[in-house]
Design a protein around this motif. Structure first.
Motif, short mmCIF file in Angstrom:
data_model
loop_
_atom_site.label_atom_id
_atom_site.label_comp_id
_atom_site.label_asym_id
_atom_site.label_seq_id
_atom_site.Cartn_x
_atom_site.Cartn_y
_atom_site.Cartn_z
N TYR A 316 -99.39 -27.23 -51.05
CA TYR A 316 -99.26 -25.88 -51.61
C TYR A 316 -99.22 -26.00 -53.14
O TYR A 316 -98.59 -26.90 -53.70
CB TYR A 316 -97.98 -25.20 -51.14
N GLU A 317 -99.90 -25.06 -53.78
CA GLU A 317 -99.85 -24.96 -55.24
C GLU A 317 -99.19 -23.64 -55.60
O GLU A 317 -99.73 -22.56 -55.34
CB GLU A 317 -101.26 -25.04 -55.83
N ILE A 318 -98.00 -23.74 -56.19
CA ILE A 318 -97.18 -22.56 -56.44
C ILE A 318 -97.07 -22.34 -57.94
O ILE A 318 -96.68 -23.24 -58.68
CB ILE A 318 -95.77 -22.73 -55.83
N GLN A 319 -97.42 -21.14 -58.40
CA GLN A 319 -97.31 -20.77 -59.80
C GLN A 319 -96.00 -20.03 -60.03
O GLN A 319 -95.70 -19.06 -59.35
CB GLN A 319 -98.49 -19.89 -60.23
N VAL A 320 -95.20 -20.52 -60.99
CA VAL A 320 -93.88 -19.95 -61.26
C VAL A 320 -93.83 -19.47 -62.71
O VAL A 320 -94.37 -20.12 -63.61
CB VAL A 320 -92.77 -20.98 -61.00
N GLU A 321 -93.16 -18.33 -62.94
CA GLU A 321 -92.99 -17.77 -64.28
C GLU A 321 -91.50 -17.77 -64.66
O GLU A 321 -90.64 -17.59 -63.80
CB GLU A 321 -93.51 -16.34 -64.35
N ALA A 322 -91.24 -17.98 -65.94
CA ALA A 322 -89.90 -17.81 -66.50
C ALA A 322 -90.01 -16.77 -67.61
O ALA A 322 -90.75 -16.96 -68.58
CB ALA A 322 -89.36 -19.13 -67.05
N ILE A 323 -89.27 -15.66 -67.48
CA ILE A 323 -89.36 -14.55 -68.41
C ILE A 323 -87.98 -14.28 -68.99
O ILE A 323 -87.00 -14.16 -68.23
CB ILE A 323 -89.90 -13.28 -67.72
N ASP A 324 -87.87 -14.22 -70.33
CA ASP A 324 -86.57 -13.90 -70.92
C ASP A 324 -86.36 -12.39 -70.96
O ASP A 324 -87.27 -11.61 -70.62
CB ASP A 324 -86.42 -14.53 -72.30
N LYS A 325 -85.16 -11.98 -71.35
CA LYS A 325 -84.79 -10.57 -71.33
C LYS A 325 -84.80 -9.95 -72.71
O LYS A 325 -84.18 -8.92 -72.95
CB LYS A 325 -83.42 -10.40 -70.68
N GLY A 326 -85.50 -10.59 -73.65
CA GLY A 326 -85.58 -10.05 -75.00
C GLY A 326 -86.50 -8.86 -75.08
O GLY A 326 -87.11 -8.42 -74.10
N THR A 327 -86.60 -8.31 -76.28
CA THR A 327 -87.47 -7.16 -76.53
C THR A 327 -88.39 -7.50 -77.70
O THR A 327 -87.93 -7.65 -78.83
CB THR A 327 -86.65 -5.92 -76.86
N PRO A 328 -89.69 -7.66 -77.43
CA PRO A 328 -90.32 -7.66 -76.10
C PRO A 328 -90.06 -8.97 -75.38
O PRO A 328 -89.79 -9.99 -76.03
CB PRO A 328 -91.81 -7.49 -76.43
N PRO A 329 -90.15 -8.98 -74.05
CA PRO A 329 -89.89 -10.22 -73.30
C PRO A 329 -91.00 -11.23 -73.54
O PRO A 329 -92.15 -10.88 -73.77
CB PRO A 329 -89.84 -9.75 -71.85
N MET A 330 -90.62 -12.50 -73.45
CA MET A 330 -91.59 -13.59 -73.58
C MET A 330 -91.50 -14.47 -72.34
O MET A 330 -90.46 -14.52 -71.68
CB MET A 330 -91.32 -14.40 -74.85
#
Length: 586
Positions: A316-330
């Motif tokens: 399996y190839e799984i793509q994962v994202e990490a998103i911060d809670k800033g404004t704007p988010p990165m």
């Protein structure tokens, strides 16, 4: 002129008035002295008695005294020598504040006759006060997004002294990020500011500690300092960053739900909510992966939540994202490669196709009886299958290709000793522990046919030839007898065979496995063939020499072989004889 005081009292009073007026005018003259502040006790200020024209011996009799509007104890007169001296500590800042002029006013009074004198003692400033900042430590907060050139106002220092003693200059410890800006107006400091020279980066330096120094103009100069702590406030200028761009893990198939697969971890150099990270699968992820795996949005734990089957999907190839809670988010991304490891969870499968059942006892060694194929859905050693045969007996397994075997005759059969065999084929994989499946094959060994061949020298063959010759001789004598014989033969062949005489053989294959058991029977249908079907012909009849290969036993088989051979000869001869008779009658 001689005046007599006693003789003229009015004149006496006039003279005294003139004398007091002269004395007042003389006493109204003002003496001026100066003294440095903070002078020690006893410091000489001036010869006040001498300067006022008073005799030293008259000071006590005439009740010489000094009066002050303020603190009377600051200055005092020594009545022995008429010297004015410092009696107690004089603090100009306490006495006059920041006034440019500061003096102590004294009134000197003597009596007999009454005299009043005014004395002014100027208190001169010394540089006895260092510059003082409002706070010893000042905290300043600046966003890292502020542009170079930005100015931040500060409160300057103050100096209680006056003049050059209070004229301040400022300095800042060496800093590549800040400089001081001092605005002056007529040599008076109006404002003090901190100016940003280059962009701040909280992730590089979150705090700057600056020392600001104020220096007065006194001799010697005095200094004052303040500690300036600059805290760089964060802005969301950093995206989360994963520890790895690719995570490679191995997971055994059939792992139970909740099994931890991997922990993905990202960090953010920002602070506060700007560094708070939430993990999620990529929005384009397949439904199959969503059904198999769970991702904890806070901790980054990826765990099993569905059935993991190596035979279904090997990776399996799984793509994962990490998103911060800033404004704007990165955001940042990573890939998780899950390799599924095979376990030995599939039993080998056996497929047997019979070719020569039943097997005649005179079949040659090497005769192929059945074809066997095996398979296993596992991989590696778990899917490598080997076959064995029990009991060995007169049969053996021959590997013809990968996972393909032939069941062949290994030695001669003897029906009189053993007429039926049951052999078991076992397919076993190479797993640990290994799994296996078995299949049973039933082999019948019928007696070999003793049918005589043309030209054979046996007694049965000789008997058949004698019968044929006898029939030919009889036919030559009587055509009626020939017709009767032919009719009998035709009727005999047209009659249906007795039940079971041409019945199909029924070889049976029974298979079983370690998981369950299953069986089936395979029936080979033998075509029933008889000659002379339909209404008989009197002029021309043809007979097929082929008879159904019916399994028979004992003497019946031998007799059948003789009958078949005899029928072949009679039929061929009868056909020739009828043709001859037909043409002869013409």
């Amino acid at each position: 002129m001689v005046f007599s005081w006693r003789e003229d009292p009015g004149a006496q009073r006039l003279l005294l008035s003139l004398l007091f007026l002269a004395i007042w005018e003389e006493g109204s003259g003002q003496l001026h002295y100066s003294v440095l502040e903070e002078a020690k006790h006893g410091t000489f200020v001036g010869r006040i008695a001498q300067d006022l024209g008073l005799e030293l011996e008259d000071l006590v009799p005439r009740l010489f005294r000094v009066a002050s509007k303020g603190r009377a104890d600051l200055l005092e007169v020594n009545l022995q020598n008429g010297i004015l001296f410092v009696n107690s500590r004089i603090d100009r800042e306490e006495l006059c504040g920041r006034s440019a002029e500061c003096s102590v006013h004294l009134e000197v009074i003597v009596e007999r006759p009454l005299q009043v004198f005014h004395v002014e003692v100027e208190v001169k400033d010394i540089n006895d006060n260092p510059p003082v900042f409002p706070m010893a430590v000042k905290n300043l907060f600046i966003y890292e997004s502020r542009q170079p050139g930005s100015r931040f106002s500060l409160e300057g220092a103050s100096d209680a002294d006056i003049g050059a003693n209070s004229l301040l200059t400022y300095s800042l410890d060496s800093s590549e990020y800040f400089t001081l800006d001092v605005k002056r107006n007529d040599e008076e400091i109006k404002s003090l500011g901190l100016v940003l020279k280059k962009l701040l980066n909280r992730e590089d330096i979150p705090n700057h500690h600056l020392l600001i120094k104020a220096i007065d103009g006194g001799k010697p100069e005095l200094t004052g300092t303040t500690q300036l702590n600059v805290t760089v406030l964060d802005v969301n200028d950093n995206a989360p960053t994963f520890e790895k761009t690719v995570y490679k893990v191995r997971l055994f198939e059939n792992a139970p739900n909740g099994t931890l697969v991997v922990i993905v971890n990202a960090s953010d150099l920002d602070e506060g909510i700007n560094k708070d990270i939430e993990y999620s699968f990529n929005t384009d992820i397949s439904a199959d992966i969503l059904s198999k795996f769970h991702l904890d949005p806070v901790n980054g734990y990826i765990s099993v939540k569905g059935k993991i089957d190596f035979e279904e999907t090997k990776s399996y190839e799984i793509q994962v994202e990490a998103i911060d809670k800033g404004t704007p988010p990165m955001a940042d991304h990573c890939t998780v490669l899950v390799e599924i490891v095979d376990t030995n969870d599939n039993v080998p499968e056996l497929y047997i196709k019979s070719l020569s059942l039943p097997v005649l006892e005179n079949s040659p060694v090497g005769t192929v009886i059945a074809l066997i194929s095996v398979s296993d859905q596992d991989s590696g050693a778990n899917g490598q299958v080997t076959c064995s045969l029990t009991p060995y007996g007169p049969f053996k397994l021959v590997s013809t290709f990968k996972n393909y075997y032939s069941l062949v005759l290994d030695s001669a059969l003897d029906r009189e000793s053993i007429s039926d065999y049951t052999v078991v084929v076992t397919a076993r994989d190479g797993g640990s522990p290994s799994l296996w499946a078995t299949a049973s094959v039933s082999v019948e060994a019928p007696k070999a046919s003793s049918r005589a061949m043309v030209g054979a020298a046996g007694p049965e063959s000789t008997l058949v030839d004698v019968n044929v010759y006898l029939i030919i001789a009889i036919c030559a004598v009587s055509s009626l007898l020939v017709l009767t014989l032919l009719l009998y033969t035709a009727l005999r062949c047209s009659a249906p065979p007795p039940e079971g005489a041409c019945g199909p053989g029924k070889p049976t294959l029974v298979c079983s496995s370690a998981v369950g058991s299953w069986s089936y029977s395979q029936q080979r249908r033998s075509q029933r063939v008889c000659s002379g079907e339909g209404p008989p012909k009197t002029d021309l009849m043809a007979f097929s020499p082929s008879l159904p290969p019916c399994p028979v036993s004992g003497d019946s088989r031998e007799q059948l072989a003789v009958d078949v051979d005899l029928s072949d000869k009679v039929s061929n001869f009868s056909l020739f004889f009828l043709k001859y008779s037909y043409f002869y009658s013409l």
